[in-house]
Design a protein around this motif. Structure first.
Motif, PDB file in Angstrom:
ATOM      1  N   ILE A 163      48.643  44.248  33.145  1.00  9.69           N
ATOM      2  CA  ILE A 163      47.317  44.844  33.346  1.00  9.69           C
ATOM      3  C   ILE A 163      46.485  44.703  32.072  1.00  9.69           C
ATOM      4  N   LYS A 164      47.099  44.998  30.929  1.00  5.05           N
ATOM      5  CA  LYS A 164      46.396  44.888  29.648  1.00  5.05           C
ATOM      6  C   LYS A 164      45.906  43.467  29.410  1.00  5.05           C
ATOM      7  N   LYS A 165      46.781  42.496  29.601  1.00  4.69           N
ATOM      8  CA  LYS A 165      46.418  41.094  29.355  1.00  4.69           C
ATOM      9  C   LYS A 165      45.320  40.644  30.303  1.00  4.69           C
ATOM     10  N   SER A 166      45.427  41.012  31.571  1.00  5.21           N
ATOM     11  CA  SER A 166      44.424  40.605  32.558  1.00  5.21           C
ATOM     12  C   SER A 166      43.068  41.221  32.248  1.00  5.21           C
ATOM     13  N   PHE A 167      43.064  42.495  31.881  1.00  2.00           N
ATOM     14  CA  PHE A 167      41.807  43.162  31.555  1.00  2.00           C
ATOM     15  C   PHE A 167      41.128  42.514  30.361  1.00  2.00           C
ATOM     16  N   LEU A 168      41.898  42.249  29.295  1.00  4.21           N
ATOM     17  CA  LEU A 168      41.318  41.666  28.090  1.00  4.21           C
ATOM     18  C   LEU A 168      40.891  40.216  28.292  1.00  4.21           C
ATOM     19  N   SER A 169      41.393  39.575  29.357  1.00  5.11           N
ATOM     20  CA  SER A 169      40.967  38.209  29.655  1.00  5.11           C
ATOM     21  C   SER A 169      39.590  38.195  30.311  1.00  5.11           C
ATOM     22  N   TYR A 170      39.257  39.258  31.067  1.00  2.54           N
ATOM     23  CA  TYR A 170      37.991  39.294  31.806  1.00  2.54           C
ATOM     24  C   TYR A 170      37.313  40.663  31.729  1.00  2.54           C
ATOM     25  N   PRO A 171      37.100  41.217  30.543  1.00  2.06           N
ATOM     26  CA  PRO A 171      36.514  42.561  30.485  1.00  2.06           C
ATOM     27  C   PRO A 171      35.114  42.643  31.075  1.00  2.06           C
ATOM     28  N   SER A 172      34.277  41.642  30.820  1.00  2.00           N
ATOM     29  CA  SER A 172      32.909  41.674  31.359  1.00  2.00           C
ATOM     30  C   SER A 172      32.919  41.513  32.868  1.00  2.00           C
ATOM     31  N   THR A 173      33.872  40.715  33.377  1.00  2.00           N
ATOM     32  CA  THR A 173      33.981  40.529  34.824  1.00  2.00           C
ATOM     33  C   THR A 173      34.444  41.813  35.503  1.00  2.00           C
ATOM     34  N   VAL A 174      35.389  42.519  34.858  1.00  2.00           N
ATOM     35  CA  VAL A 174      35.838  43.806  35.395  1.00  2.00           C
ATOM     36  C   VAL A 174      34.664  44.768  35.476  1.00  2.00           C
ATOM     37  N   TYR A 175      33.858  44.793  34.424  1.00  2.00           N
ATOM     38  CA  TYR A 175      32.703  45.698  34.407  1.00  2.00           C
ATOM     39  C   TYR A 175      31.707  45.337  35.505  1.00  2.00           C
ATOM     40  N   LYS A 176      31.399  44.040  35.633  1.00  2.00           N
ATOM     41  CA  LYS A 176      30.443  43.610  36.662  1.00  2.00           C
ATOM     42  C   LYS A 176      30.968  43.894  38.058  1.00  2.00           C
ATOM     43  N   SER A 177      32.268  43.704  38.261  1.00  2.00           N
ATOM     44  CA  SER A 177      32.867  43.961  39.569  1.00  2.00           C
ATOM     45  C   SER A 177      32.787  45.437  39.935  1.00  2.00           C
ATOM     46  N   MET A 178      33.130  46.297  38.970  1.00  2.00           N
ATOM     47  CA  MET A 178      33.098  47.727  39.225  1.00  2.00           C
ATOM     48  C   MET A 178      31.675  48.211  39.493  1.00  2.00           C
ATOM     49  N   LEU A 179      30.735  47.719  38.704  1.00  2.00           N
ATOM     50  CA  LEU A 179      29.337  48.103  38.886  1.00  2.00           C
ATOM     51  C   LEU A 179      28.825  47.647  40.247  1.00  2.00           C
ATOM     52  N   ALA A 180      29.205  46.421  40.629  1.00  2.00           N
ATOM     53  CA  ALA A 180      28.769  45.889  41.922  1.00  2.00           C
ATOM     54  C   ALA A 180      29.366  46.689  43.073  1.00  2.00           C
ATOM     55  N   LEU A 181      30.629  47.079  42.940  1.00  2.00           N
ATOM     56  CA  LEU A 181      31.272  47.880  43.990  1.00  2.00           C
ATOM     57  C   LEU A 181      30.605  49.240  44.128  1.00  2.00           C
ATOM     58  N   MET A 182      30.315  49.882  42.993  1.00  2.00           N
ATOM     59  CA  MET A 182      29.726  51.213  43.028  1.00  2.00           C
ATOM     60  C   MET A 182      28.285  51.201  43.533  1.00  2.00           C
ATOM     61  N   THR A 183      27.603  50.075  43.384  1.00  2.00           N
ATOM     62  CA  THR A 183      26.209  49.965  43.852  1.00  2.00           C
ATOM     63  C   THR A 183      26.115  49.195  45.170  1.00  2.00           C
ATOM     64  N   LYS A 184      27.293  48.861  45.731  1.00  2.00           N
ATOM     65  CA  LYS A 184      27.386  48.135  47.002  1.00  2.00           C
ATOM     66  C   LYS A 184      26.618  46.810  46.967  1.00  2.00           C
ATOM     67  N   ASP A 185      26.721  46.138  45.810  1.00  2.00           N
ATOM     68  CA  ASP A 185      26.078  44.833  45.630  1.00  2.00           C
ATOM     69  C   ASP A 185      27.095  43.758  45.982  1.00  2.00           C
TER      70      ASP A 185
END
Length: 201
Positions: A163-185
């Motif tokens: 989990i740590k390695k995957s997160f640090l590989s795509y931190p900006s993507t994780v953020y964009k994904s979470m934001l998109a999910l929460m805003t139903k984008d």
């Protein structure tokens, strides 16, 4: 060419001359144009088995001793180094001493390692052991403010490290994904996943 290093751990086409190794180390500093620690440079050369670990370590220390490399600032507790004028002269000799494929591999690896360290400084992961496993807290930092923080459960340390390695590989993507999910984008969710997995049918 005089081969004066050990062959163990060197891939075909790798460096077997201490002079070549010194030249490559100086070339990395000259090309990356950032201060780098000893460990990062050694890892960059060792990543594709371009030279023997012990020989790279010895070559680096000799460059420090003869002041081709000089101490710079300390980053995250690690001493970094920069090229002196003599080191720059050594780097300029690379084209005639080291194969293009070798310097290309080492340079790409050094740039990637620098990017990884920068990502780890700005976005971080804490792994906390619990009675039932591990809590993995991931944080996306925006500098003065944490833009996203969440905790995932992992049953064992191996999964926690994944989990740590995957997160640090795509931190900006994780953020964009979470934001998109929460805003139903929905469109942004698809774009974020494409960054990780490629084109989605």
């Amino acid at each position: 060419m005089l081969f004066n290093t050990f062959d163990e751990g060197i891939a075909p086409g790798g460096l077997r001359s201490k002079y070549e190794i010194k030249t490559l180390i100086c070339y990395l500093y000259y090309s990356v144009k950032e201060n780098m620690s000893r460990d990062l440079v050694i890892e960059a050369i060792r990543e594709d088995e371009l030279a023997n670990f012990f020989e790279v370590s010895a070559a680096f220390d000799e460059l420090v001793s003869d002041k081709s490399l000089v101490e710079a600032d300390s980053v995250d507790g690690e001493q970094t180094y920069t090229l002196s004028e003599n080191g720059r002269m050594i780097a300029m000799q690379l084209d005639s001493t080291v194969a293009y494929s070798v310097k290309d591999k080492a340079l790409k690896c050094a740039i990637k390692l620098l990017a990884d360290k920068k990502t780890a400084r700005e976005n971080y992961v804490d792994i906390e052991k619990t009675e039932n496993g591990f809590n993995v807290k991931c944080t996306v930092s925006g500098g003065d403010v944490d833009m996203l923080s969440f905790t995932l459960y992992a049953p064992d340390i191996d999964q926690a490290e994944i989990i740590k390695k995957s997160f640090l590989s795509y931190p900006s993507t994780v953020y964009k994904s979470m934001l998109a999910l929460m805003t139903k984008d929905r469109e942004s969710v698809g774009e974020a996943l494409e960054e990780v997995y490629g084109q989605i049918d």
